[in-house]
Structures are given as structure tokens and as C-alpha cells.
Design a protein around this motif. Structure first.
Motif, PDB file in Angstrom:
ATOM      1  N   THR A 723     -46.284  33.339  14.935  1.00 18.41           N
ATOM      2  CA  THR A 723     -45.484  32.331  14.220  1.00 18.41           C
ATOM      3  C   THR A 723     -46.015  32.143  12.796  1.00 18.41           C
ATOM      4  O   THR A 723     -47.188  32.394  12.516  1.00 18.41           O
ATOM      5  CB  THR A 723     -45.548  30.919  14.871  1.00 18.41           C
ATOM      6  OG1 THR A 723     -46.876  30.430  14.741  1.00 18.41           O
ATOM      7  CG2 THR A 723     -45.133  30.924  16.310  1.00 18.41           C
ATOM      8  N   SER A 725     -45.474  28.995   9.805  1.00 14.91           N
ATOM      9  CA  SER A 725     -44.746  27.769   9.456  1.00 14.91           C
ATOM     10  C   SER A 725     -45.256  27.186   8.144  1.00 14.91           C
ATOM     11  O   SER A 725     -46.420  27.377   7.767  1.00 14.91           O
ATOM     12  CB  SER A 725     -44.820  26.748  10.584  1.00 14.91           C
ATOM     13  OG  SER A 725     -46.151  26.441  10.824  1.00 14.91           O
ATOM     14  N   THR A 727     -44.056  23.957   4.934  1.00 10.26           N
ATOM     15  CA  THR A 727     -43.229  22.787   4.631  1.00 10.26           C
ATOM     16  C   THR A 727     -42.666  22.894   3.223  1.00 10.26           C
ATOM     17  O   THR A 727     -43.361  23.352   2.321  1.00 10.26           O
ATOM     18  CB  THR A 727     -44.097  21.506   4.751  1.00 10.26           C
ATOM     19  OG1 THR A 727     -44.663  21.511   6.059  1.00 10.26           O
ATOM     20  CG2 THR A 727     -43.284  20.251   4.581  1.00 10.26           C
ATOM     21  N   LYS A 736     -39.879  21.129   7.617  1.00  9.33           N
ATOM     22  CA  LYS A 736     -40.840  22.098   8.164  1.00  9.33           C
ATOM     23  C   LYS A 736     -40.074  23.279   8.748  1.00  9.33           C
ATOM     24  O   LYS A 736     -39.156  23.098   9.565  1.00  9.33           O
ATOM     25  CB  LYS A 736     -41.704  21.437   9.235  1.00  9.33           C
ATOM     26  CG  LYS A 736     -42.721  22.397   9.803  1.00  9.33           C
ATOM     27  CD  LYS A 736     -43.910  21.696  10.393  1.00  9.33           C
ATOM     28  CE  LYS A 736     -44.898  22.765  10.846  1.00  9.33           C
ATOM     29  NZ  LYS A 736     -46.128  22.261  11.311  1.00  9.33           N
ATOM     30  N   THR A 738     -40.367  26.842  10.837  1.00 10.20           N
ATOM     31  CA  THR A 738     -41.252  27.634  11.698  1.00 10.20           C
ATOM     32  C   THR A 738     -40.531  28.902  12.148  1.00 10.20           C
ATOM     33  O   THR A 738     -39.473  28.837  12.781  1.00 10.20           O
ATOM     34  CB  THR A 738     -41.685  26.822  12.935  1.00 10.20           C
ATOM     35  OG1 THR A 738     -42.255  25.593  12.472  1.00 10.20           O
ATOM     36  CG2 THR A 738     -42.701  27.571  13.768  1.00 10.20           C
ATOM     37  N   TYR A 746     -36.206  24.360  12.294  1.00 10.97           N
ATOM     38  CA  TYR A 746     -36.289  23.568  11.075  1.00 10.97           C
ATOM     39  C   TYR A 746     -36.425  22.119  11.515  1.00 10.97           C
ATOM     40  O   TYR A 746     -35.605  21.645  12.302  1.00 10.97           O
ATOM     41  CB  TYR A 746     -35.002  23.701  10.257  1.00 10.97           C
ATOM     42  CG  TYR A 746     -34.658  25.137   9.911  1.00 10.97           C
ATOM     43  CD1 TYR A 746     -35.106  25.715   8.731  1.00 10.97           C
ATOM     44  CD2 TYR A 746     -33.889  25.913  10.781  1.00 10.97           C
ATOM     45  CE1 TYR A 746     -34.794  27.031   8.410  1.00 10.97           C
ATOM     46  CE2 TYR A 746     -33.572  27.237  10.473  1.00 10.97           C
ATOM     47  CZ  TYR A 746     -34.029  27.785   9.293  1.00 10.97           C
ATOM     48  OH  TYR A 746     -33.728  29.085   8.976  1.00 10.97           O
TER      49      TYR A 746
END
Ligand code: BGC
Length: 766
Positions: A723, A725, A727, A736, A738, A746
Motif C-alpha cells: 500500500t 498512502s 494526504t 487521505k 490509499t 479516499y
């Protein structure tokens, strides 16, 4: 792989042991700064062992010396003066002596030497055990940080634990005003334009009398800048014998086994001022600041600093699962980007941040095209300050345009600190008039992301109108090209091609500059408030200009080769011979250090992304096939001799769906300084590349594009990761994002629901 990464925490760079080979690079990597000033990660006692240091410099953003540029052959309009950022007095110098023997790495034995840069906390820590030639030992720990809460402040604490009773321990702290400046002087003689040039002390200093703390006033030899510098300390043992000598203080105690002795040191580097009558006021301010922070104490200041750093990471971190090394690399880059940005509206970000003197501390287009996106989308208030700096140098840019016989608008300097052109080599300097478009593009991106009306009506309009005016006056309508608007004799981003007609990147950015100016003027006119009116009056704006810009934008000439169906970097692009890459030995790269510019210019060979960069910026304007073809061609002739190149090729590889390739470029860029990929990290970090890695995640793998005021994502996650992620701040929201394999989420952390797009499908995020 760098040994700094060979451990488990995802927030820490750690150096175990110490070697002459890596220390000069690590001095750069361990540099601490806060945008106002910075100090290299050199050893506190480096002055005793010059071979363990490349430069202990402390640099204040925008504090420079100047000297006339000496030309063998001068021509009208050449840049007049060098501007060189200069090392200022070094306040972090410490000497620890046992029975008169000063500690350093070449005397007695030093064991368990370890230095740690904690990115999460913004702390540099050093630990070791020293055994003197008399076989007496001490444990030493030193911690350092540069404060964001008090931008003038550098703080250092040293803890010493003696192993034996009854030794004379002396600790000496000093603000070294560089009268010897021996380390920089040993810099090898080099013509590499990217290296530092300051080899001697370039300022005068004077002690300030009557203050509570030790202060000095310094000013460079040839500029009217001034700084107040000061220091104060708290030593733990009240019974110590104290000796003072100028800016040096030492404390002597008799050791008691296992009883910790500590020294807290507070150093202040004031803000730059030009009015000599201000010396007293500024000195009073620094004196008061030092007394205040000393009272507050190290632990409280450290606590505040950790809170600040924590808040920073909440907004700006990128988390990645599936590759711990990369995770540290990314955080390292984000950490340095954040450290480098001037925040007072009068300073900017130099190509090396405040980590070294490479490129003389100059600000380039690097800020707008590589670093600003990170700030715009994660720290917009800093982005605004960086753009305000550009606004502050508009008068100089206006003068420069006139000097270039362009009777309207402004031309920003290619490289500068004070706003004046400092590039002595105009073919790869002043000729890069794309800098105007780069700045206009950044203003548009900022306004789009923040809807900052206050900035739009004043600074925004000033910059957009004046840059558009320049392009309109610089170009002309060419009858031989069916009346198209052309711009001749310019240099695009690729510095291996110079003084050409119709550089595609420059023309495309100029076209957009016209459109940005039209868009933001029209928006302001719709509301027509007082500030807008004041701005337009001040600029003597005339509505006819909107028409003229529209015409120029619509008629902009963009070179294209119909036979090959390829975008041409400029009019001359395919008329040149292709560089013989097979006959170029590896050691001849970067080409700029081994071939005369003309040899390079007459070939098809690129230093860095140029047309490909234009296609990234405006990627929705090109078909997939066109981008594929152009990418394949330009990649084949690009050396990536500039650190600004790979990230863009990586982002465009994502754009055209070549994820493995994108991943390869990304891994090079993400770890560029930690692995010393360009071989010159000792001169400072490659800040633009650091911005490039942030862009590679957000614009590359997440595929962010802002189209018609909407955040649009085209995500694709490399198979190597689980993953990613991050912001984004956008119009009052914190979003945010991911990426997981086969899935993107989202979530709205702050603000009203917002509609976004993913692969063209609308989604409401609430
Ligand atoms: C690049 C420029 C860049 C400068 C400072 C040069 O090598 O070609 O594009 O602005 O470095 O980073």
C-alpha cells in the motif's frame, strides 16, 4: 546500498562507526535546517581533524556576498555580479578534554560511535565512548536540533558520564567566527560549476557590548546585509571553574564516576536586515530571545519541537508498505524538502537547500516546478511564502526585462538570491525564459488548490499579468509560419540544447501563461473588489491585453514533425546528428564536464526532461499514442546528467502505463542522495529531485491531475508494494488517499464533501 539504511526503524538514518570516506556525504545528509538557516551534520570537534570534514558550514538563507563577475570578453546585458551564499560563524563547535587531552577520533580510542538522524523528531544524536591515551574513559551523547518554533534557534545538549573519579574534565563551547576557515580552504581545485566556491571568510564581525548573552554582528564584505548571532549556555555543575575568552567558554570539573555532567547550548542566527541603524534593535531581540529560551530550558524546547514535527508529518507523510528502505528514503526526502523552504516571503529554496554551498545557494526554477507541488498540496502556507518571494523580486525582474530590450512585463532571473541575474553563462541561464512560465504555472496551481483570493487579487495578478506581458513582447507573429506566434533564441529546460527557436516546452508554457493570466484576471474582474482595482490600476492594465494574449495563445507555434509523428523539442531538433552513445565511455558522464558546449549543442542529446516534462504538465492535452512515441524517442537520447530528469521520466512512464519502468526510475530518484547516485551529495542534497520523488508518488503512481478544478486520479500501484498512502490539502479539505493493489480508498479527514474522479468516474467523498 548505503549502510545508513541497514536497520529496522522506518524513521531513522543511522551511521555506525565513522569513516573518512562516508563522513563528507553524511555531513550533508545529517544537515539540519528550518528554511531560515541550516547547519551541516559535521562533528563538533571537526576543526581538530580536517580530514573528517568537507565543510562545517552554517548557512543563513539569503545571506550572501557579492563580487563583480570577471568576463574575459564582456557583452551588454551580461549578469554583473556573483551572489554567493557564505558560511557564517559556527556555533556548534565543542571540545571535550580529559586531563588536558582534547578528544577527537585520532587520539585514544573511540568505540561504539553512532549517529542517528531521527526524521520523525527532527533530532540528530551522536553517541560514543572515548578512552583517553591515559586510559580514562567517558560516555558521551550529543543531541542537536534546529527549532521551527523559534526560527533563529539552534539547540545542542551534551551529556558526559565519566567512568572514573578524579579526572579534570573540561568542556569548551565556542562560536567560531571562521578567522581560520581551514576546512573549506582545502576543497580541491575544481571547475565543476555545481560545487561550492567559498574558500575564505567573506564577512566582517564585531562583538556587541553590553548584552546579557554573547552576541556578534556580522556583515558580508560586499553586500549591505547584516546579521546578529549569539549564544548562551547552561552547565549542569554549579561548582565548575569557568573560563571565558571572547566567544569561547569553558567549564572544568573534577569527575565523579557515573555522575552525568551536561551542557545545554542555545545559538541564535537572527534574520537578515539591511539598515545599519537597526543593529541595536536586532541585537536586543536576539539577546532577549536567548535569555527566554535558556529559561525555558532544553527539555521544554525539545518537547515543543517534537510537537511541531509531529504536526508536520500528520499533513505531509507518505506511508508505504512493502519496502522499508524506500519508506525511509521517502521520508528522508520529505524531511529535507521541508527543511529547505524559506518562510519569510523574502527567501526561497536553494537547489541544495541549506545543506551545502553547491550552486552558491541560488534559487532556480527547481522551486516552482519540482518543490512547490509538495508544499501546495501538503503545506500551502509555506507554498504561499515561497511565491511571495517571487513577488518581492518583481522590480528586479522588471529591470531585467528592460535590459533585455523587452519593453513590457518582467523576466525573472534564471539563478539568483537577491532577484538579479547571477548566471554568467547566458545560453544556459538568461536564455531559459521558461522560468517566467514556470512561476506562472506554480501560481495557477497554488490558486487552483487553495482558492486563496487574497493572494489571487494582488501577488497572483501581479505575477501573471507581468509574465504574460513579457512573453507577448518577446515573441512575434511569423509570416513564414502562417502568422503563428513564435519565440526565438531561447533555451528550454534541457541544458544540452541551447539558443534555439520555438522550444516546445517554453512555447507551451507561454501559451498557458497567457491563459492563466486571462483566467485569473477575468475571475478577479467578476468580483471587482477594491484590491483587484488597485492592482489593475497599479499595473496600468488595459482590457485589450486580454484579447492580445488570447490571440497569442491561440496562435502559439508548437513544433511537430509530421513524417515521424513526433513532437519536436524545437525547430532544429531532428536536423542535428544523434550523439554517439556507443562510443561514449561511462566515465565521460556527465557530458558537461568532458565536452565543449558546442560539441554537445550540435547533437541530439539531452541532459534532462524537456518535451517529456511539458507532456507531464499538460498530459491530458496529448493522446496516449503521441505520448508513447515521444517518450520512447526522448528517452533514447537523454543522459539524465541533471538530477531533475529521472523523476519526470518516471512520472511519464506511469502516465503511459509502463509501471516497471516507472518503478525503476523512482527507485533511483528516491534514494539519490542516500546512495550518492550523482556522486556529489557532499556539496548538498538534490532538493529538486526530492520534490520529484513526492511528485512521482502523487502525480506518477496515484496519477493525480487537476482538470477543470477537479482532483482526477489515474492510480496504478507497482507490484512491489502493498500500500501507499498520502494526504492532500485541497480547497479547505484534507483528503487521505490509499492505494492498495486493485483498490483505492479516499477518506475525508477535514472539510466538506468533495467530488473527485477516478479513471473518469465521478465519486463523492464524504
Ligand atoms: C539543471 C537545471 C537546474 C540546476 C539547479 C542544472 O544541472 O540543468 O535545470 O535548475 O541544475 O538544480
Amino acid at each position: 546500498m548505503s549502510s545508513l539504511l541497514s536497520h529496522q526503524s522506518k524513521w531513522v538514518l543511522q551511521e555506525e562507526g565513522i569513516s573518512k570516506e562516508t563522513i563528507v556525504q553524511n555531513e550533508t545528509l545529517f544537515a539540519l535546517s528550518n528554511g531560515h538557516f541550516g547547519t551541516r551534520g559535521s562533528l563538533e570537534e571537526a576543526y581538530l581533524i580536517p580530514e573528517y570534514s568537507y565543510g562545517e558550514s552554517t548557512l543563513v538563507n539569503g545571506f550572501y556576498d557579492s563580487e563583480p563577475i570577471q568576463y574575459g570578453e564582456w557583452a551588454y546585458g551580461y549578469a554583473k555580479n556573483h551572489q554567493t551564499i557564505i558560511p557564517v560563524p559556527n556555533g556548534k563547535k565543542l571540545t571535550i578534554s580529559l586531563n588536558g587531552e582534547p578528544f577527537h577520533l585520532k587520539i585514544g580510542t573511540t568505540t561504539d560511535h553512532k549517529r542517528t538522524l531521527d526524521l520523525k523528531k527532527g533530532l540528530l544524536t551522536r553517541q560514543f565512548v572515548w578512552t583517553s591515551p591515559e586510559n580514562q574513559s567517558i560516555d558521551v551523547k550529543i543531541e542537536r536540533f534546529v527549532s521551527y518554533d523559534y526560527p533563529e534557534l539552534l539547540v545542542q545538549k551534551i551529556w558526559i558520564i565519566p567512568h572514573q573519579d578524579g579526572n579534570q574534565l573540561e568542556v569548551t563551547a565556542e562560536t567560531d567566527d571562521l578567522t581560520k576557515m581551514s576546512h573549506s580552504a582545502k576543497e580541491e581545485d575544481s571547475h565543476d560549476p555545481r560545487k561550492k566556491t567559498v574558500k575564505e571568510r567573506r564577512f566582517d564581525s564585531r562583538n556587541i557590548k553590553g548584552s546579557t548573552n554573547k552576541l556578534m554582528h556580522i556583515s558580508p564584505h560586499h553586500t549591505d546585509l547584516n546579521l546578529i548571532i549569539g549564544a548562551t549556555d547552561t552547565f549542569s555543575d554549579q561548582s565548575a571553574t569557568i573560563k571565558e575568552n571572547g566567544h569561547q567558554v569553558s567549564w572544568t570539573v573534577e569527575t565523579k564516576k557515573n555522575q552525568t555532567i551536561s551542557l545545554e547550548r542555545y545559538m541564535a542566527y537572527g534574520f537578515i536586515f539591511t539598515d545599519p541603524n537597526e543593529v541595536e534593535n536586532q541585537a536586543r531581540h536576539i539577546d532577549k530571545l536567548l535569555s527566554t529560551v535558556k529559561k525555558e530550558g532544553y527539555a521544554a524546547l525539545r518537547e515543543k519541537h517534537l510537537t511541531y514535527m509531529n504536526d508536520f508529518w500528520t499533513q505531509s507523510d507518505i506511508e508505504i508498505e512493502g519496502d522499508d528502505t524506500l519508506q525511509i528514503g521517502l521520508r528522508f526526502n520529505i524531511f529535507h524538502l521541508h527543511q529547505a523552504a524559506g518562510r519569510d516571503g523574502l527567501t526561497n529554496m536553494s537547489a541544495k537547500g541549506l545543506t551545502g554551498e553547491g550552486y552558491e545557494g541560488h534559487y532556480f526554477w527547481d522551486t516552482e516546478m519540482y518543490m512547490l507541488p509538495f508544499f501546495i498540496y501538503t503545506q500551502p502556507t509555506i507554498a504561499k511564502q515561497l511565491l511571495k518571494y517571487r513577488h518581492s523580486i518583481l522590480p528586479k525582474a522588471r529591470d531585467r526585462a528592460r535590459e533585455m530590450a523587452v519593453d513590457n512585463g518582467v523576466l525573472f532571473a534564471w539563478r539568483t538570491i537577491n532577484g538579479e541575474e547571477a548566471s554568467p553563462y547566458y545560453p544556459a541561464g538568461t536564455a531559459q525564459i521558461h522560468i517566467n512560465g514556470d512561476i506562472a504555472h506554480a501560481v495557477n496551481t497554488y490558486l487552483e488548490a487553495t482558492e486563496d483570493k487574497e493572494f489571487a487579487r494582488k501577488e497572483g495578478l501581479d505575477i501573471l499579468i507581468e509574465t504574460a506581458r513579457f512573453y507577448e513582447a518577446y515573441g512575434h507573429y511569423d509570416d513564414l509560419r502562417d502568422g503563428a506566434f513564435v519565440m526565438n533564441d531561447v533555451t528550454g529546460p534541457d541544458e544540452y540544447t541551447a539558443i534555439v527557436n520555438n522550444n516546445f516546452y517554453t512555447n507551451l508554457l507561454a501559451k498557458h501563461t497567457f491563459n492563466y493570466a486571462i483566467k485569473w484576471v477575468n475571475k478577479a474582474l467578476e468580483e471587482n473588489d477594491e484590491v483587484t482595482q488597485q492592482t489593475l490600476n497599479r499595473l496600468h492594465f488595459n482590457k485589450q491585453e486580454l484579447k492580445a494574449w488570447k490571440k497569442a495563445a491561440d496562435s502559439m507555434f508548437l513544433p511537430y514533425d509530421e513524417d515521424q509523428q513526433l513532437t519536436m523539442q524545437d525547430d532544429s531538433a531532428f536536423h542535428k546528428k544523434v550523439w554517439d552513445f556507443n562510443q561514449t565511455p561511462k566515465e565521460n558522464y556527465p557530458l558537461l564536464l568532458h565536452y565543449h558546449p558546442l560539441t554537445i549543442y550540435r547533437h541530439q542529446v539531452n541532459k534532462q526532461a524537456d518535451t517529456v516534462l511539458a507532456q507531464f504538465l499538460f498530459s491530458t492535452e496529448f493522446s496516449q499514442e503521441q505520448k508513447d512515441r515521444d517518450y520512447a524517442y526522448y528517452e533514447s537520447i537523454t543522459t539524465h546528467d541533471s538530477s531533475l530528469s529521472r523523476s519526470i521520466f518516471g512520472i511519464m512512464a506511469s502516465d503511459i502505463g509502463q509501471i516497471d519502468k516507472a518503478y525503476g526510475y523512482f527507485m533511483d530518484t528516491a534514494l539519490m542522495d542516500i546512495t550518492d547516485l550523482q556522486g556529489n551529495t557532499k556539496d548538498g542534497v538534490h532538493t529538486a529531485n526530492m520534490g520529484g520523488t513526492w511528485m512521482s508518488i502523487v502525480y506518477g503512481f496515484a496519477g493525480l491531475r487537476v482538470v477543470k478544478d477537479t482532483l482526477c486520479f489515474f492510480p496504478k500501484l507497482p507490484k512491489q508494494w502493498e500500500t501507499v498512502s498520502f494526504t492532500l490539502q485541497f480547497r479547505g479539505r484534507a483528503l487521505k488517499v490509499t492505494l492498495k493493489s486493485g483498490d483505492v480508498t479516499y477518506s475525508l479527514l477535514k472539510g466538506d464533501p468533495i467530488e473527485i474522479e477516478q479513471f473518469g468516474q465521478k465519486r463523492l467523498i464524504k
